[in-house]
Design a protein around this motif. Sequence first.
Motif, PDB file in Angstrom:
ATOM      1  N   ALA A 150       0.831  -1.205   0.000  1.00  0.00           N
ATOM      2  CA  ALA A 150       0.000   0.000   0.000  1.00  0.00           C
ATOM      3  C   ALA A 150       0.865   1.255   0.000  1.00  0.00           C
ATOM      4  O   ALA A 150       0.556   2.241  -0.680  1.00  0.00           O
ATOM      5  CB  ALA A 150      -0.927  -0.009   1.214  1.00  0.00           C
ATOM      6  N   ALA A 151       1.965   1.240   0.758  1.00  0.00           N
ATOM      7  CA  ALA A 151       2.856   2.394   0.794  1.00  0.00           C
ATOM      8  C   ALA A 151       3.490   2.634  -0.575  1.00  0.00           C
ATOM      9  O   ALA A 151       3.670   3.791  -1.000  1.00  0.00           O
ATOM     10  CB  ALA A 151       3.938   2.188   1.851  1.00  0.00           C
ATOM     11  N   ALA A 152       3.839   1.547  -1.274  1.00  0.00           N
ATOM     12  CA  ALA A 152       4.397   1.693  -2.621  1.00  0.00           C
ATOM     13  C   ALA A 152       3.369   2.293  -3.575  1.00  0.00           C
ATOM     14  O   ALA A 152       3.713   3.109  -4.444  1.00  0.00           O
ATOM     15  CB  ALA A 152       4.883   0.338  -3.130  1.00  0.00           C
ATOM     16  N   ALA A 153       2.093   1.904  -3.417  1.00  0.00           N
ATOM     17  CA  ALA A 153       1.039   2.487  -4.257  1.00  0.00           C
ATOM     18  C   ALA A 153       0.887   3.974  -3.974  1.00  0.00           C
ATOM     19  O   ALA A 153       0.709   4.785  -4.900  1.00  0.00           O
ATOM     20  CB  ALA A 153      -0.281   1.753  -4.015  1.00  0.00           C
ATOM     21  N   ILE A 154       0.954   4.367  -2.705  1.00  0.00           N
ATOM     22  CA  ILE A 154       0.885   5.788  -2.350  1.00  0.00           C
ATOM     23  C   ILE A 154       2.094   6.524  -2.912  1.00  0.00           C
ATOM     24  O   ILE A 154       1.991   7.674  -3.374  1.00  0.00           O
ATOM     25  CB  ILE A 154       0.814   5.943  -0.820  1.00  0.00           C
ATOM     26  N   ALA A 155       3.251   5.882  -2.896  1.00  0.00           N
ATOM     27  CA  ALA A 155       4.449   6.508  -3.474  1.00  0.00           C
ATOM     28  C   ALA A 155       4.277   6.726  -4.970  1.00  0.00           C
ATOM     29  O   ALA A 155       4.708   7.761  -5.510  1.00  0.00           O
ATOM     30  CB  ALA A 155       5.669   5.633  -3.207  1.00  0.00           C
ATOM     31  N   ALA A 156       3.658   5.763  -5.655  1.00  0.00           N
ATOM     32  CA  ALA A 156       3.403   5.928  -7.088  1.00  0.00           C
ATOM     33  C   ALA A 156       2.468   7.113  -7.339  1.00  0.00           C
ATOM     34  O   ALA A 156       2.665   7.896  -8.276  1.00  0.00           O
ATOM     35  CB  ALA A 156       2.809   4.645  -7.666  1.00  0.00           C
ATOM     36  N   GLY A 176      -6.552   8.983  -2.032  1.00  0.00           N
ATOM     37  CA  GLY A 176      -5.737   7.795  -2.259  1.00  0.00           C
ATOM     38  C   GLY A 176      -5.150   7.251  -0.972  1.00  0.00           C
ATOM     39  O   GLY A 176      -5.116   6.025  -0.744  1.00  0.00           O
ATOM     40  N   THR A 177      -4.697   8.142  -0.096  1.00  0.00           N
ATOM     41  CA  THR A 177      -4.149   7.715   1.186  1.00  0.00           C
ATOM     42  C   THR A 177      -5.218   7.057   2.053  1.00  0.00           C
ATOM     43  O   THR A 177      -4.968   6.060   2.733  1.00  0.00           O
ATOM     44  CB  THR A 177      -3.539   8.917   1.928  1.00  0.00           C
ATOM     45  N   ALA A 178      -6.427   7.598   2.017  1.00  0.00           N
ATOM     46  CA  ALA A 178      -7.523   7.024   2.802  1.00  0.00           C
ATOM     47  C   ALA A 178      -7.857   5.615   2.329  1.00  0.00           C
ATOM     48  O   ALA A 178      -8.076   4.709   3.146  1.00  0.00           O
ATOM     49  CB  ALA A 178      -8.754   7.931   2.710  1.00  0.00           C
ATOM     50  N   VAL A 179      -7.892   5.412   1.021  1.00  0.00           N
ATOM     51  CA  VAL A 179      -8.181   4.079   0.483  1.00  0.00           C
ATOM     52  C   VAL A 179      -7.109   3.081   0.924  1.00  0.00           C
ATOM     53  O   VAL A 179      -7.411   1.958   1.353  1.00  0.00           O
ATOM     54  CB  VAL A 179      -8.275   4.131  -1.053  1.00  0.00           C
ATOM     55  N   ALA A 180      -5.847   3.489   0.833  1.00  0.00           N
ATOM     56  CA  ALA A 180      -4.761   2.598   1.247  1.00  0.00           C
ATOM     57  C   ALA A 180      -4.824   2.314   2.746  1.00  0.00           C
ATOM     58  O   ALA A 180      -4.577   1.186   3.192  1.00  0.00           O
ATOM     59  CB  ALA A 180      -3.417   3.226   0.884  1.00  0.00           C
ATOM     60  N   ALA A 181      -5.150   3.334   3.548  1.00  0.00           N
ATOM     61  CA  ALA A 181      -5.231   3.150   4.991  1.00  0.00           C
ATOM     62  C   ALA A 181      -6.357   2.190   5.365  1.00  0.00           C
ATOM     63  O   ALA A 181      -6.203   1.347   6.256  1.00  0.00           O
ATOM     64  CB  ALA A 181      -5.428   4.501   5.677  1.00  0.00           C
ATOM     65  N   VAL A 182      -7.496   2.306   4.679  1.00  0.00           N
ATOM     66  CA  VAL A 182      -8.620   1.391   4.943  1.00  0.00           C
ATOM     67  C   VAL A 182      -8.202  -0.049   4.688  1.00  0.00           C
ATOM     68  O   VAL A 182      -8.641  -0.976   5.387  1.00  0.00           O
ATOM     69  CB  VAL A 182      -9.823   1.776   4.058  1.00  0.00           C
ATOM     70  N   TRP A 183      -7.333  -0.252   3.725  1.00  0.00           N
ATOM     71  CA  TRP A 183      -6.910  -1.604   3.365  1.00  0.00           C
ATOM     72  C   TRP A 183      -5.955  -2.210   4.398  1.00  0.00           C
ATOM     73  O   TRP A 183      -5.978  -3.422   4.635  1.00  0.00           O
ATOM     74  CB  TRP A 183      -6.244  -1.560   1.985  1.00  0.00           C
ATOM     75  N   VAL A 184      -5.095  -1.392   5.031  1.00  0.00           N
ATOM     76  CA  VAL A 184      -4.036  -1.957   5.870  1.00  0.00           C
ATOM     77  C   VAL A 184      -4.373  -2.010   7.354  1.00  0.00           C
ATOM     78  O   VAL A 184      -3.715  -2.738   8.108  1.00  0.00           O
ATOM     79  CB  VAL A 184      -2.719  -1.168   5.685  1.00  0.00           C
ATOM     80  N   VAL A 185      -5.359  -1.261   7.822  1.00  0.00           N
ATOM     81  CA  VAL A 185      -5.652  -1.228   9.257  1.00  0.00           C
ATOM     82  C   VAL A 185      -6.109  -2.606   9.737  1.00  0.00           C
ATOM     83  O   VAL A 185      -6.997  -3.218   9.130  1.00  0.00           O
ATOM     84  CB  VAL A 185      -6.736  -0.169   9.560  1.00  0.00           C
ATOM     85  N   PRO A 186      -5.542  -3.128  10.829  1.00  0.00           N
ATOM     86  CA  PRO A 186      -5.936  -4.454  11.352  1.00  0.00           C
ATOM     87  C   PRO A 186      -7.205  -4.354  12.215  1.00  0.00           C
ATOM     88  O   PRO A 186      -7.148  -4.243  13.435  1.00  0.00           O
ATOM     89  CB  PRO A 186      -4.721  -4.865  12.191  1.00  0.00           C
ATOM     90  N   TYR A 187      -8.365  -4.438  11.582  1.00  0.00           N
ATOM     91  CA  TYR A 187      -9.630  -4.226  12.287  1.00  0.00           C
ATOM     92  C   TYR A 187      -9.899  -5.294  13.340  1.00  0.00           C
ATOM     93  O   TYR A 187     -10.611  -5.035  14.313  1.00  0.00           O
ATOM     94  CB  TYR A 187     -10.781  -4.180  11.282  1.00  0.00           C
ATOM     95  N   ASP A 188      -9.346  -6.490  13.153  1.00  0.00           N
ATOM     96  CA  ASP A 188      -9.562  -7.539  14.151  1.00  0.00           C
ATOM     97  C   ASP A 188      -8.984  -7.150  15.506  1.00  0.00           C
ATOM     98  O   ASP A 188      -9.491  -7.571  16.558  1.00  0.00           O
ATOM     99  CB  ASP A 188      -8.920  -8.851  13.686  1.00  0.00           C
ATOM    100  N   ASP A 189      -7.927  -6.367  15.501  1.00  0.00           N
ATOM    101  CA  ASP A 189      -7.280  -5.944  16.747  1.00  0.00           C
ATOM    102  C   ASP A 189      -7.768  -4.585  17.225  1.00  0.00           C
ATOM    103  O   ASP A 189      -7.795  -4.315  18.429  1.00  0.00           O
ATOM    104  CB  ASP A 189      -5.761  -5.893  16.562  1.00  0.00           C
TER     105      ASP A 189
END
Length: 341
Positions: A77-83, A101-114
Amino acid sequence: MLYGIAAATAALLLTAVLAAALRAPALRAGILDRRRQRPLPLLGGLAVVAVTCLVAGMGQWSRVAPLGEGVGELLTAAAAIAALGLVADVWRLRARVLAAGTAVAAVWVVPYDDTGLPGGLLAVGWIVLTTLAFRGLDHADGLAGTVGVITAFGVGACAAAEVMDGLAVLLSVVAAALTGFLMHNWHPARIGLGACGSLFTGFVLSSAVVFTRAGYALGPSAAVVFCLGAVAVADALLVVLARTTARRPLLRRGPDHLAHRLRRLGLTPPGSVVLLGAASFSSVLVGVLVHAGWTGEGAALWVGGAVVVAVVALVLLRMPVQQPPRTASTQVSGHLRVRSG
């Protein structure tokens, strides 16, 4: 441990070489930061991103230093934000596009189970805020890199305390890559970080903080994440308050960030970066101590108080924002108005 040292050393050397090699192509392609007194090539961030992904990817591929659950997705996700940031460096995207774009990437990586859903949504907001605030730090030679190195070491210490070895190695690689970049970015800078590198660094660091604090209570977690990002938050808060009180557009760039104001108080460009680096070290140290349980979260109130006092003091000083030089036509029209009056 030995692999971490070897990976960090390789990242430092590779970034230093690649950043130097990318300077000439950036100049030829016109990928420049024209807000400064002299145009600055902006492909230094690409060197940081490429080397970080290469070194961390080799550890994952060889299984010598696997990144661990969720960390591979974070790096992707960080590489996608860098692009996206690289596109912004070349074609000047609007800030709202970068935020989305940052919000979309953040939604993908946050560990919601924890974190749970409410905590996860707060984490997404924090990642977006910190990532964009970190981009704002790229307004002075060496500042974003210096704060990034210090923060990466602090978050890496938190990850090591949680036995997140893969995340700790990734953060050590990021710190080393930024150090190699700083060899060319210290005043007077020969190459800049740009949106590509600053968004990547801010996203990795803020997401890593969320990973290390996932599962903890909200109050202590808020104290830790604030301390680890205090300088970037202070800079963003200063800009918002200064532009609001002066009734200037929030998204219009201007020389009203922390380092700009410190220089107008008489500090040299390297001196302002050293001072802000010392402030970052102090706040990050408090964050690490709170995370490790060696001090209570009340210590973060001292950091918050210092941020509020510094920001309010700089706003109340009402230092004028430097205006662009007048053109010859403007001067002539001004003389004509005086003579006609």
